[in-house]
Design an enzyme around this catalytic site. Structure first.
Site, short mmCIF file in Angstrom:
data_model
loop_
_atom_site.label_atom_id
_atom_site.label_comp_id
_atom_site.label_asym_id
_atom_site.label_seq_id
_atom_site.Cartn_x
_atom_site.Cartn_y
_atom_site.Cartn_z
N TYR A 161 -8.55 1.22 14.04
CA TYR A 161 -9.22 1.81 12.86
C TYR A 161 -10.71 1.53 12.82
CZ TYR A 161 -8.68 -2.86 10.75
OH TYR A 161 -8.71 -4.20 10.51
N GLU A 162 -11.16 0.57 13.65
CA GLU A 162 -12.60 0.30 13.69
C GLU A 162 -13.35 1.40 14.43
OE1 GLU A 162 -13.55 -4.08 14.42
OE2 GLU A 162 -11.41 -4.04 14.80
N ALA B 136 -0.76 -9.77 10.44
CA ALA B 136 -0.43 -9.73 9.01
C ALA B 136 0.21 -8.38 8.73
CB ALA B 136 -1.71 -9.88 8.19
N MET C 214 -1.31 -2.60 10.94
CA MET C 214 -2.29 -1.71 11.59
C MET C 214 -2.72 -2.22 12.96
SD MET C 214 -4.80 -1.15 8.35
CE MET C 214 -4.18 -0.93 6.69
N ASN D 85 1.91 -9.26 1.80
CA ASN D 85 1.98 -8.49 0.54
C ASN D 85 3.22 -7.59 0.55
OD1 ASN D 85 0.06 -7.15 2.65
ND2 ASN D 85 0.94 -5.45 1.47
N1 HPA Z 1 -0.08 -2.18 5.29
C1 HPA Z 1 -0.69 -2.10 6.49
N2 HPA Z 1 -1.22 -3.14 7.10
C2 HPA Z 1 -1.15 -4.33 6.49
C3 HPA Z 1 -0.54 -4.49 5.24
C4 HPA Z 1 0.02 -3.35 4.61
O1 HPA Z 1 0.59 -3.41 3.50
N3 HPA Z 1 -0.65 -5.80 4.92
C5 HPA Z 1 -1.29 -6.42 5.95
N4 HPA Z 1 -1.60 -5.54 6.91
#
Ligand code: HPA
Length: 285
Positions: free
Chosen positions: A98-99, A126, A224, A248
């Protein structure tokens, strides 16, 4: 095939291999002996590289042809040394599609690792959680992936000496490494889930409708990164394991809007357990 097209393909492949050779030679010179295992430290885990012993390090901006950092002053570092006694090569910071990088650039670090003789790639990242069993702070061992980035790092001419044109992806994440990771977690008394990651390009987070679609497609977590690295690594015959930290609830699964600071805070909160698992896992492989 048209001879001009053939020439262009040959030139492209020669350029990539000479770029990799130049990058490998500088990396060997600066890092010395290269460990057989490399670990990509994702969000919140980079600090692990700062606590390695007998470490030799290298700023990625010094590596020829390495994708330039898009964030000023935040170039990555490669550190070869001992993490709790285990000799590993830690990659602090990664390159995301995405960068704006091309797929070749995104997987340049993985190709460089293979050129340096690394045989096993452990990645961390993450993710947001989709499956109802999961919540922020959980650690998830990836068992498979859905490539929804609509691009593939192997597109283009194939270097048959590096890997097959059509690599098998039926066990993208190595089954033996998965078993070791799960056993390690059990012995350390840490909970480690397993799950499928859906990978989207980003950088916008998903919509709730996209998350419902991903849930129906079989994704347990969403992120991502990682997807192109795993494809390129498998092409080159590296064994791959990946551990995600849930930072999250995915979009629509909680009342709160998504925010990057929530992601980095949650990754930092899980860092103690994540580091312990990672160090113990690396010691066993
Ligand atoms: N979506 C996409 N990429 C992420 C998320 C997410 O909720 N949390 C951390 N990286």
């Amino acid at each position: 095939m048209d001879h001009r097209l053939r020439r262009r393909i040959d030139d492209l492949m020669a350029a990539l291999s000479s770029h990799l050779e130049e990058a490998a030679s500088l990396s060997r010179e600066r890092l010395g002996a290269i460990p057989p295992v490399a670990v990509v430290l994702g969000s919140g885990l980079g600090i692990l590289a700062d606590h390695m012993q007998e470490a030799r390090d290298l700023a990625v901006e010094d590596i020829p042809h390495y994708p330039p950092s898009t964030v000023h002053g935040h170039a990555g570092r490669w550190v070869a040394g001992r993490l709790d006694g285990t000799f590993v090569l830690a990659l602090k910071g990664r390159v995301h599609a995405y960068e704006g990088y091309s797929q070749d650039q995104v997987v340049f670090p993985v190709r460089l690792l293979a050129a340096l003789g690394v045989k096993t790639l452990v990645t961390t990242n993450a993710v947001g959680c989709i499956d109802r069993r999961l919540r922020p702070g959980d650690l998830v061992l990836l068992e498979d992936q859905l490539n929804l980035m609509f691009r593939n790092p192997l597109r283009g001419p194939n270097d048959d000496a590096a890997g097959p044109r059509f690599p098998d992806m039926s066990a993208a994440y190595d089954r033996d490494l998965m078993a070791v990771a799960l056993e390690t977690a059990r012995q350390e008394g840490l909970e480690l889930h397993t799950g499928v990651m859906g990978g989207l390009l980003g950088p916008s987070y998903e919509t709730p409708a996209e998350i419902r679609m991903l849930a129906r497609c079989g994704a347990d977590v969403v992120g991502m990164s990682t997807i192109p690295e795993t494809i390129a690594a498998r092409h080159l015959g590296l064994r791959v394991a990946a551990i995600s930290c849930v930072t999250n609830f995915a979009a629509g699964l909680s009342a709160r809007p998504l925010d990057h600071s929530e992601v980095t805070e949650a990754a930092e909160m899980a860092r103690g357990r994540f580091s312990r698992l990672l160090a113990a896992f690396l010691a066993r492989i």
